[in-house]
Design a protein around this motif. Structure first.
Motif, PDB file in Angstrom:
ATOM      1  N   ARG A 113      40.736   0.729 -14.384  1.00  0.00           N
ATOM      2  CA  ARG A 113      41.605   1.894 -14.492  1.00  0.00           C
ATOM      3  C   ARG A 113      41.547   2.719 -13.206  1.00  0.00           C
ATOM      4  O   ARG A 113      40.734   2.466 -12.316  1.00  0.00           O
ATOM      5  N   ARG A 114      42.409   3.719 -13.159  1.00  0.00           N
ATOM      6  CA  ARG A 114      42.440   4.626 -12.006  1.00  0.00           C
ATOM      7  C   ARG A 114      41.097   5.330 -11.863  1.00  0.00           C
ATOM      8  O   ARG A 114      40.482   5.729 -12.854  1.00  0.00           O
ATOM      9  N   PRO A 149      19.445  -1.236 -26.765  1.00  0.00           N
ATOM     10  CA  PRO A 149      20.533  -1.497 -25.804  1.00  0.00           C
ATOM     11  C   PRO A 149      21.237  -0.204 -25.425  1.00  0.00           C
ATOM     12  O   PRO A 149      21.504   0.650 -26.259  1.00  0.00           O
ATOM     13  N   ARG A 150      21.522  -0.054 -24.159  1.00  0.00           N
ATOM     14  CA  ARG A 150      22.136   1.182 -23.689  1.00  0.00           C
ATOM     15  C   ARG A 150      23.571   0.932 -23.257  1.00  0.00           C
ATOM     16  O   ARG A 150      24.009  -0.224 -23.138  1.00  0.00           O
ATOM     17  N   VAL A 151      24.271   2.000 -23.000  1.00  0.00           N
ATOM     18  CA  VAL A 151      25.656   1.909 -22.557  1.00  0.00           C
ATOM     19  C   VAL A 151      25.713   1.137 -21.238  1.00  0.00           C
ATOM     20  O   VAL A 151      24.819   1.256 -20.391  1.00  0.00           O
ATOM     21  N   PRO A 199      36.552  11.320 -20.515  1.00  0.00           N
ATOM     22  CA  PRO A 199      37.133  10.465 -21.555  1.00  0.00           C
ATOM     23  C   PRO A 199      36.047   9.702 -22.334  1.00  0.00           C
ATOM     24  O   PRO A 199      35.027   9.307 -21.768  1.00  0.00           O
ATOM     25  N   GLU A 200      36.291   9.482 -23.610  1.00  0.00           N
ATOM     26  CA  GLU A 200      35.297   8.850 -24.479  1.00  0.00           C
ATOM     27  C   GLU A 200      35.021   7.403 -24.095  1.00  0.00           C
ATOM     28  O   GLU A 200      33.982   6.857 -24.468  1.00  0.00           O
ATOM     29  N   ARG A 201      35.927   6.787 -23.336  1.00  0.00           N
ATOM     30  CA  ARG A 201      35.702   5.384 -22.961  1.00  0.00           C
ATOM     31  C   ARG A 201      34.478   5.194 -22.068  1.00  0.00           C
ATOM     32  O   ARG A 201      34.003   4.075 -21.914  1.00  0.00           O
ATOM     33  N   TYR A 202      33.975   6.276 -21.488  1.00  0.00           N
ATOM     34  CA  TYR A 202      32.790   6.171 -20.626  1.00  0.00           C
ATOM     35  C   TYR A 202      31.494   6.396 -21.394  1.00  0.00           C
ATOM     36  O   TYR A 202      30.414   6.345 -20.791  1.00  0.00           O
TER      37      TYR A 202
END
Length: 279
Positions: free
Chosen positions: A2-3, A26-28, A51-54
Motif C-alpha cells: 500500500r501507499r 506469536p507476535r504481530v 489504521p487497524e491493519r498495522y
C-alpha cells in the motif's frame, strides 16, 4: 504493498536488523509493524489514529520506543551506508547544515523535565527543534544530530562530523573522515577550521565579513585568508535538497514526538528510506 509502505527491497535491507523474540506468544508481523511506523512518520498521524491493519497502536508505539532506545534505526542507516561504501557509491564531498523544525503542542508536553534534554528550545517561532545534518555528495544523510532550536550551528560543528561512522563490510575500523567538507558562514570559526586541518580534512567555508575585517585590520599579523573554491561551494545546495526530501515526511517536517530519542529515531528511519531508494 500500500501507499507509504516498505517495498520488498527496503524490507530485505531492514529485516536482518530487527531483534527476534526467542520465546513468548506469536507476535504481530515485524513487516506489518515497521510499515505502521513508516506510515506514521510519512503522514504525521497520531499513534492512536493508525489504521487497524498495522495492529494495535500500543504495540507499534512500544516497539518503536524499544527500537529507538536500542539505536536500531541508526544501525540500519549505518549498515546501508556500509554496503554503498563497499560498492564505491558514496561521494565523500560532505556537506553540513541545519534546519529548524516547529514542535507541535503535543511534543511540548514533556512534563517537569528540562526541555533542553528533549531537544526543545525557544526561538522566534516558538518551541522548535534543530536538525543538524551531514550528507554525502549525492544528497544522502551520513549523520544526524538533534538539538534545541536556538542552538547555534557553530556549537555543533565538531560533534556532527564526529557522528559519521560508516562500517566496513570486512575487517577494519569504520570510516569516519570525510574527504572534503562544505559548509556555510555559520560554521566559519578558527576553532573549526583548525580541527579540520588537524584531521587532514579539506574544507570550503566562506569567511564572515567581520572576520575578514578583523584580519585586515591586523595587517601582516592577520595572516593569509583561508582558501575558498567557489566552484566547489556551488554544490552546497545538495544538502538543502536532502532537507527537502526529509521534510517530505510530515512527521519530520513537524515534530510530534515528546522525546529527542524518538524524534531522532524517526529522522534516522526516514534517512534509511532515502538511502534504500538510491542504492
Amino acid at each position: 504493498m500500500r501507499r507509504h509502505e516498505l517495498t520488498n527491497q527496503e524490507w530485505e535491507l531492514l529485516a536482518p536488523l530487527i531483534p527476534r523474540a526467542a520465546t513468548g506468544s506469536p507476535r504481530v508481523s515485524d513487516r506489518q509493524i515497521i510499515n505502521g511506523m513508516v506510515y506514521k512518520i510519512r503522514t504525521g498521524i497520531s499513534w492512536r489514529d493508525l489504521p487497524e491493519r498495522y495492529g494495535p497502536w500500543q504495540t507499534l508505539y512500544t516497539r518503536f520506543r524499544r527500537y529507538a532506545l536500542a539505536g536500531m534505526f541508526t544501525r540500519a542507516l549505518q549498515q546501508i551506508q556500509a554496503r554503498a561504501d563497499a560498492a564505491g557509491d558514496i561521494d565523500w564531498l560532505v556537506q553540513i547544515d541545519s534546519t529548524i523544525v516547529r514542535a507541535h503542542q503535543h511534543a511540548a508536553a514533556t512534563g517537569r523535565t528540562n526541555r533542553n534534554d528533549h531537544a526543545l528550545g525557544r526561538s522566534r517561532g516558538g518551541l522548535t527543534t534543530k536538525i543538524h545534518l551531514a550528507c554525502d555528495g549525492r544528497g544522502r544523510p551520513l549523520a544526524v544530530l538533534v538539538t534545541p532550536g536556538q542552538r547555534h550551528d557553530s556549537i555543533c560543528a565538531r560533534p556532527l562530523p564526529e557522528r559519521i561512522r560508516v562500517p566496513r563490510t570486512g575487517p577494519g575500523r569504520p570510516r569516519c573522515r570525510p574527504g572534503h567538507v562544505i559548509a556555510d558562514k555559520a560554521y566559519s570559526s578558527r576553532g573549526f577550521r583548525a580541527y579540520l586541518r588537524k584531521q587532514g580534512i579539506a574544507h570550503t567555508i566562506p569567511q564572515k565579513t567581520d572576520q575578514q575585517r578583523h584580519r585586515q585590520n591586523r595587517g601582516s599579523r592577520g595572516g593569509r585568508p583561508p582558501g575558498f573554491d567557489r566552484e566547489i561551494y556551488r554544490r552546497r545546495n545538495v544538502v538543502e535538497r536532502c532537507f527537502n526530501r526529509l521534510k517530505g515526511f510530515r512527521g519530520i517536517a513537524t515534530r510530534y514526538d515528546k522525546t529527542a530519542t524518538s524524534y531522532e529515531a524517526a529522522v534516522s528511519l526516514a534517512s534509511f528510506l532515502l538511502w534504500a531508494r538510491s542504492v
